[in-house]
Each structure stands twice: as structure tokens, then as C-alpha cells.
Design an enzyme around this catalytic site. Structure first.
Site, PDB file in Angstrom:
ATOM      1  N   HIS A 100       1.282  -1.113  -0.438  1.00  0.00           N
ATOM      2  CA  HIS A 100      -0.148   0.125  -0.384  1.00  0.00           C
ATOM      3  C   HIS A 100       0.535   1.007  -0.131  1.00  0.00           C
ATOM      4  O   HIS A 100       2.549   0.627   0.535  1.00  0.00           O
ATOM      5  CB  HIS A 100      -0.655  -0.385   1.041  1.00  0.00           C
ATOM      6  CG  HIS A 100      -1.974  -0.855   1.805  1.00  0.00           C
ATOM      7  ND1 HIS A 100      -1.599  -2.320   2.354  1.00  0.00           N
ATOM      8  CD2 HIS A 100      -3.199  -1.133   1.416  1.00  0.00           C
ATOM      9  CE1 HIS A 100      -2.657  -2.862   1.959  1.00  0.00           C
ATOM     10  NE2 HIS A 100      -3.562  -2.604   1.995  1.00  0.00           N
ATOM     11  N   ASP A 103       2.353   2.314   3.569  1.00  0.00           N
ATOM     12  CA  ASP A 103       3.124   0.634   4.011  1.00  0.00           C
ATOM     13  C   ASP A 103       4.605   1.396   4.062  1.00  0.00           C
ATOM     14  O   ASP A 103       5.528   1.354   4.236  1.00  0.00           O
ATOM     15  CB  ASP A 103       3.189  -0.658   2.997  1.00  0.00           C
ATOM     16  CG  ASP A 103       2.112  -0.790   3.249  1.00  0.00           C
ATOM     17  OD1 ASP A 103       0.842  -0.949   4.093  1.00  0.00           O
ATOM     18  OD2 ASP A 103       1.360  -1.085   2.501  1.00  0.00           O
ATOM     19  N   GLU A 231     -10.620  -6.857  -4.673  1.00  0.00           N
ATOM     20  CA  GLU A 231     -10.541  -8.491  -3.426  1.00  0.00           C
ATOM     21  C   GLU A 231     -11.565  -8.020  -2.886  1.00  0.00           C
ATOM     22  O   GLU A 231     -11.922  -7.165  -2.276  1.00  0.00           O
ATOM     23  CB  GLU A 231      -9.148  -7.835  -3.249  1.00  0.00           C
ATOM     24  CG  GLU A 231      -8.369  -8.835  -1.590  1.00  0.00           C
ATOM     25  CD  GLU A 231      -7.357  -8.476  -0.687  1.00  0.00           C
ATOM     26  OE1 GLU A 231      -6.414  -7.810  -0.969  1.00  0.00           O
ATOM     27  OE2 GLU A 231      -7.652  -8.929   0.618  1.00  0.00           O
ATOM     28  N   HIS A 270     -11.118 -14.189   3.605  1.00  0.00           N
ATOM     29  CA  HIS A 270     -12.250 -13.638   3.199  1.00  0.00           C
ATOM     30  C   HIS A 270     -13.084 -14.159   2.663  1.00  0.00           C
ATOM     31  O   HIS A 270     -14.311 -14.264   3.391  1.00  0.00           O
ATOM     32  CB  HIS A 270     -11.735 -12.237   1.993  1.00  0.00           C
ATOM     33  CG  HIS A 270     -10.778 -10.615   2.978  1.00  0.00           C
ATOM     34  ND1 HIS A 270     -10.296  -9.835   1.624  1.00  0.00           N
ATOM     35  CD2 HIS A 270     -10.373 -10.352   3.983  1.00  0.00           C
ATOM     36  CE1 HIS A 270      -9.536  -9.795   2.120  1.00  0.00           C
ATOM     37  NE2 HIS A 270      -9.092 -10.023   3.733  1.00  0.00           N
ATOM     38  N   ASP A 306     -11.089 -11.963  10.864  1.00  0.00           N
ATOM     39  CA  ASP A 306      -9.546 -11.975   9.643  1.00  0.00           C
ATOM     40  C   ASP A 306      -8.261 -12.105  10.730  1.00  0.00           C
ATOM     41  O   ASP A 306      -8.158 -11.201  10.907  1.00  0.00           O
ATOM     42  CB  ASP A 306      -9.512 -10.185   9.107  1.00  0.00           C
ATOM     43  CG  ASP A 306      -9.553 -10.402   7.450  1.00  0.00           C
ATOM     44  OD1 ASP A 306      -8.831 -11.498   7.397  1.00  0.00           O
ATOM     45  OD2 ASP A 306      -9.101  -9.290   7.156  1.00  0.00           O
TER      46      ASP A 306
HETATM   47  C1  XUL Z   1      -7.623  -6.860   4.219  1.00  0.00           C
HETATM   48  C2  XUL Z   1      -6.752  -7.078   3.501  1.00  0.00           C
HETATM   49  C3  XUL Z   1      -5.829  -5.810   2.532  1.00  0.00           C
HETATM   50  C4  XUL Z   1      -5.703  -5.863   1.158  1.00  0.00           C
HETATM   51  C5  XUL Z   1      -5.074  -5.121   0.830  1.00  0.00           C
HETATM   52  O1  XUL Z   1      -8.355  -7.916   4.697  1.00  0.00           O
HETATM   53  O2  XUL Z   1      -6.717  -8.519   2.877  1.00  0.00           O
HETATM   54  O3  XUL Z   1      -4.283  -5.959   3.252  1.00  0.00           O
HETATM   55  O4  XUL Z   1      -5.138  -6.825   1.093  1.00  0.00           O
HETATM   56  O5  XUL Z   1      -5.563  -3.438   1.364  1.00  0.00           O
HETATM   57 CO    CO Z   2      -5.760  -8.564   1.325  1.00  0.00          CO
END
Ligand code: XUL
Ligand code: CO
Length: 438
Positions: A100, A103, A231, A270, A306
Site C-alpha cells: 500500500h 506501507d 479483493e 475473506h 480476519d
Molecule cells: C484486509 C486486506 C488488505 C488487502 C489490501 O483484510 O486483505 O490488506 O489485501 O488492501
Molecule cells: Co488481502
């Protein structure tokens, strides 16, 4: 300057090895179904978990020291993380990374200075990439941590927050393209809502699509030829997230004409939060031509959030690799969106987490290939639908040459069909077990 002095290059030593800092199953050059393991499994390091996160949770602060010898929050620290990351990837034989924007640099007060820092750090990363041959799998913008994004980014009620998000996406795309990234991810962290009492769902979804369309237009204009990814995740942090699962995200992409430029980045944890298996979301993506990349991790069914654990469930990894092999591989890769457990705070733990994940997927690959080569599962599935190939009426149905009237007349003549044939689930599960453990 080396950071992980106590760790040498991680070697493959085979399943009998007792060396915790060696691969038991991941043998990069071993050929499986005509391709090297490392080509089947383009692994990536997730910058955020590995180089930034120190174990903070709702109840306690960091247990792991990720300062890498520099003062946290400075550009020296940002550079130390680059040094640490590249040394880490080289020692593990990992060829890709994901990041990111925030990051890789500390976020400044204003976006101009943040962007200047991004230019500076990406120059430094580029040099390391050229030195090592390590590549960028995908980049993304963090549009969920800063308080300004409390109501989302593309879905924010504030046009100024939307504009700021757009600026972040633009810069993150610039940096991704500069680093030759194969993909660009949208994880809609806070693109969702808590209550309908304050939310215009239709408007928010349209705005997210607007942001994505602008991203496609801009990305293509600066020469980005890779895939955009959604995602999916059903909840957390928001109660309802718009990209609930693969099927929902595919419907959204098609509704807004984004399906040619986007694929999906499917994360195991997820999918399970959405009430699916990992392999379910992989299959739904694959049959729609949208299986792009994978965030490799694992949840905990007892906890139900998560947890982003390193994958160790070989059964699930096998089912994942079965889907990936059947789909002909990924255009993206396997990003370990995974973190050490909080009490695993040492440098050895960082390496052992990745060794576990890589070994688990290597085993999954070996076993999935064995299931495919064994052929019994494929054979059974083919047989199960044989009536559509072998009977006159079955053939007419699949070639769209019949009607309700004709089928009703046929059924009347038939009286009642025989039972459709045993699903043989237990037998098939036993076949899988015998391949896994035989
Ligand atoms: C959060 C997640 C994120 C994405 C990228 O659950 O998976 O880290 O992968 O933003
Ligand atoms: Co992710």
C-alpha cells in the site's frame, strides 16, 4: 547492511529435515505437471504485515520490533524497511512483493509531501529491484486507516474525501507502474455501511464505480497494461461491505462495464468470512474468467474474524491449488496477506511464517496435481452429468433445442424419473484422503 544476520538463505531440505529454517516441501525448481514449482507459485511478500505490523491488537501494543535499526516514522525507517524486505525476500527465494502507498512511506500532513516521499522511496525500491531481480506483484492505496476515510473512500458522503481518495489512487497507480507492477488492487476496506438510516447505498455504489472507471482511464493512459483487481470481503471493518464475495463483485463489475479491466484477488480468510470455502470463491472467479490473484492466508473458524494467519491447512491449500491448476494458473500470484501470531515476535518467527506458508502451498500443489493425475474425481464428475451427453432429451436441453411444452410432454410419458444417481461424496472424500496421506 544486512539486517537478518542470524538467518542464512533458506534451502530445501526435504520432509525429513528437522531444521526449522529450511523448506520441507517447497523445492523451487521441482517440476510438477510440466512447470517448475516457482512458476506455479509466484509468491509475494505483503509489505504491511511483514515490515510494518508489530502485533498491535485491540488489547495491546506491539510485541515485535519492526524498527530495523531506524527511528519509526522517518524516511530512514522507510528505507530500512526496503533493505529488510529485499533481504528477507532474497533469503526465502520470494520473487514478488505487494504494497500500500502508506506501507512504504510515513504519511505526511498533506498529500504533496506524501507523494514526494513516494517518489523518493520508489527510486530506492527500483534500485533494489534491479539489483535482485525481485518484482512488484501489485500496488494499492490505503484508503481505510486514516480517520478521513471513516465513511469510506469512493463511497464517502464527502466529495472532498472522494477527491482525496482519487488523488491517492492516481499516485499509487503512478508508483505501481513505475515499479512494473502486474496488478493494482482495490480492497474496499470501508466501502460499505453500518446502517441504512444514514446511507444511500445506490449512490455510494455508483460513486465507487466512478472512482474505478477513472482509475482504469488514468492507468491505461500511463501505460498500465496489467489487471485491476477487486479483493472481495463481506465485512470487517464495516458491517456490510459492498464487495461481499466473488459473485457480488463480478455482478458489480459487469453492471458498471468494468469487467474487461478487472479481475478478482481472492483472499482465503475473506471467502470464509463470507460463509464460503476458499475454493468456492476461486471456482466462481475462474468460471467467470476473473481469477486473477490470491491473497494466501487462513482464518480461524472458532474466532470468525480476519485473523490473517499463515496458511497451514494442507487440505484447503490442496483444494485451492486444484482450482488454480484447473484454471490454467494465475495471471497474478500468491501474496501472503498473513501475519505472525502476536506471541511469535522474533525474526525467526518472521521467516518461519513464510516457510510454513510456502511449504503448505507446495504440498497443496503436489497433492492437487496428484488428484488431477489420478483422474477419479474428474471421471466421476464427467459421469455424473452423462445424461446430458448420452440421452436424446439431455442433448436437446443443452443445445437449447427444447421447450417447457416438449419437456412437460416428455415428463408425462415418463411418469417419474429415477433417482439421479449417488453423489458418492464420502467415497470421493476418501479418495482425496488417500492421495493426501497414502
Ligand atoms: C484486509 C486486506 C488488505 C488487502 C489490501 O483484510 O486483505 O490488506 O489485501 O488492501
Ligand atoms: Co488481502
Amino acid at each position: 547492511m544486512a539486517i537478518f544476520n542470524s538467518i542464512s538463505k533458506i534451502q530445501y531440505e526435504g520432509a525429513k529435515s528437522r531444521n526449522s529454517l529450511a523448506f520441507k516441501y517447497y523445492d523451487a525448481d521441482r517440476v510438477i505437471m510440466g512447470k517448475k514449482m516457482k512458476e506455479h507459485l509466484p509468491f509475494a511478500m505483503a509489505w504491511w504485515h511483514n515490515l510494518c505490523a508489530g502485533g498491535t491488537d485491540m488489547f495491546g501494543r506491539n510485541t515485535a520490533d519492526k524498527s530495523f535499526g531506524a527511528e519509526v516514522g522517518t524516511m530512514e525507517h522507510a528505507k530500512a524497511k526496503v533493505d529488510a524486505g529485499f533481504e528477507f525476500m532474497q533469503k526465502l527465494g520470494i520473487e514478488y512483493f505487494c504494497f500500500h502507498d502508506v506501507d512504504i512511506v510515513p504519511e505526511a500532513e498533506g498529500i504533496k509531501e506524501t507523494n514526494r516521499r513516494l517518489d523518493e522511496i520508489s527510486d530506492y525500491i527500483l534500485v533494489k529491484m534491479q539489483e535482485t531481480g525481485i518484482k512488484c506483484l501489485w500496488g494499492t492505496a490505503n484508503m481505510f486507516s486514516n480517520p478521513r476515510f471513516c465513511n469510506g473512500a469512493g463511497s464517502s458522503n464527502s466529495a472532498d474525501v472522494f477527491a482525496f481518495a482519487a488523488a491517492q489512487v492516481k499516485k499509487a497507480l503512478d508508483i505501481t507502474v513505475k515499479l512494473g507492477g502486474k496488478g493494482y488492487v482495490f480492497w474496499g476496506g470501508r466501502e460499505g455501511y453500518e446502517t441504512l438510516l444514514n446511507t444511500d447505498v445506490k449512490f455510494e455504489q455508483e460513486n465507487i464505480a466512478r472512482l474505478m472507471k477513472m482509475a482504469v482511464a488514468y492507468g491505461r493512459s500511463i501505460g498500465f497494461t496489467g489487471d485491476f483487481y477487486i479483493e472481495p470481503k463481506p465485512k470487517e471493518p464495516m458491517k456490510h461491505q459492498y464487495d461481499f464475495d466473488a459473485a457480488t463483485a463480478i455482478g458489480f463489475l459487469r453492471q458498471y462495464g468494468l469487467d474487461k479491466d478487472f479481475k478478482l484477488n481472492i483472499e482465503a480468510n475473506h471467502a470464509t468470512l463470507a460463509g464460503h470455502t476458499f475454493e468456492h470463491d476461486l471456482r466462481i472467479s475462474a468460471i467467470n474468467g476473473m481469477l486473477g490473484s490470491i491473497d494466501a492466508n487462513q482464518g480461524d473458524y472458532l474466532l470468525g474474524w480476519d485473523t490473517d494467519e499463515f496458511p497451514f491447512d494442507v487440505y484447503t491449500a490442496t483444494m485451492c491449488m486444484y482450482e488454480v491448476l484447473k484454471a490454467g494458473g494465475l495471471t497474478g500470484g500468491f501474496n501472503f496477506d498473513a501475519k505472525n501470531r502476536r506471541p511469535s515476535y522474533t525474526v525467526e518467527d518472521m521467516f518461519e511464517g513464510y516457510i510454513l506458508g510456502m511449504d503448505t502451498f507446495a504440498l497443496g500443489l503436489i497433492k492437487a496435481a496428484e488428484i488431477i493425475e489420478d483422474g477419479r474425481i474428474d471421471e466421476f464428475i464427467a459421469k455424473r452429468y452423462a445424461s446430458y451427453r448420452e440421452t436424446e432429451m439431455g442433448k436437446k436441453i443443452v443445445s437449447n433445442e427444447t421447450s417447457l411444452e416438449e419437456l412437460a410432454a416428455y415428463a408425462e410419458k415418463m411418469g417419474a424419473p429415477e433417482l439421479p444417481g449417488s453423489g458418492k461424496q464420502e467415497n470421493l472424500q476418501n479418495i482425496v484422503n488417500s492421495i493426501l496421506f497414502g
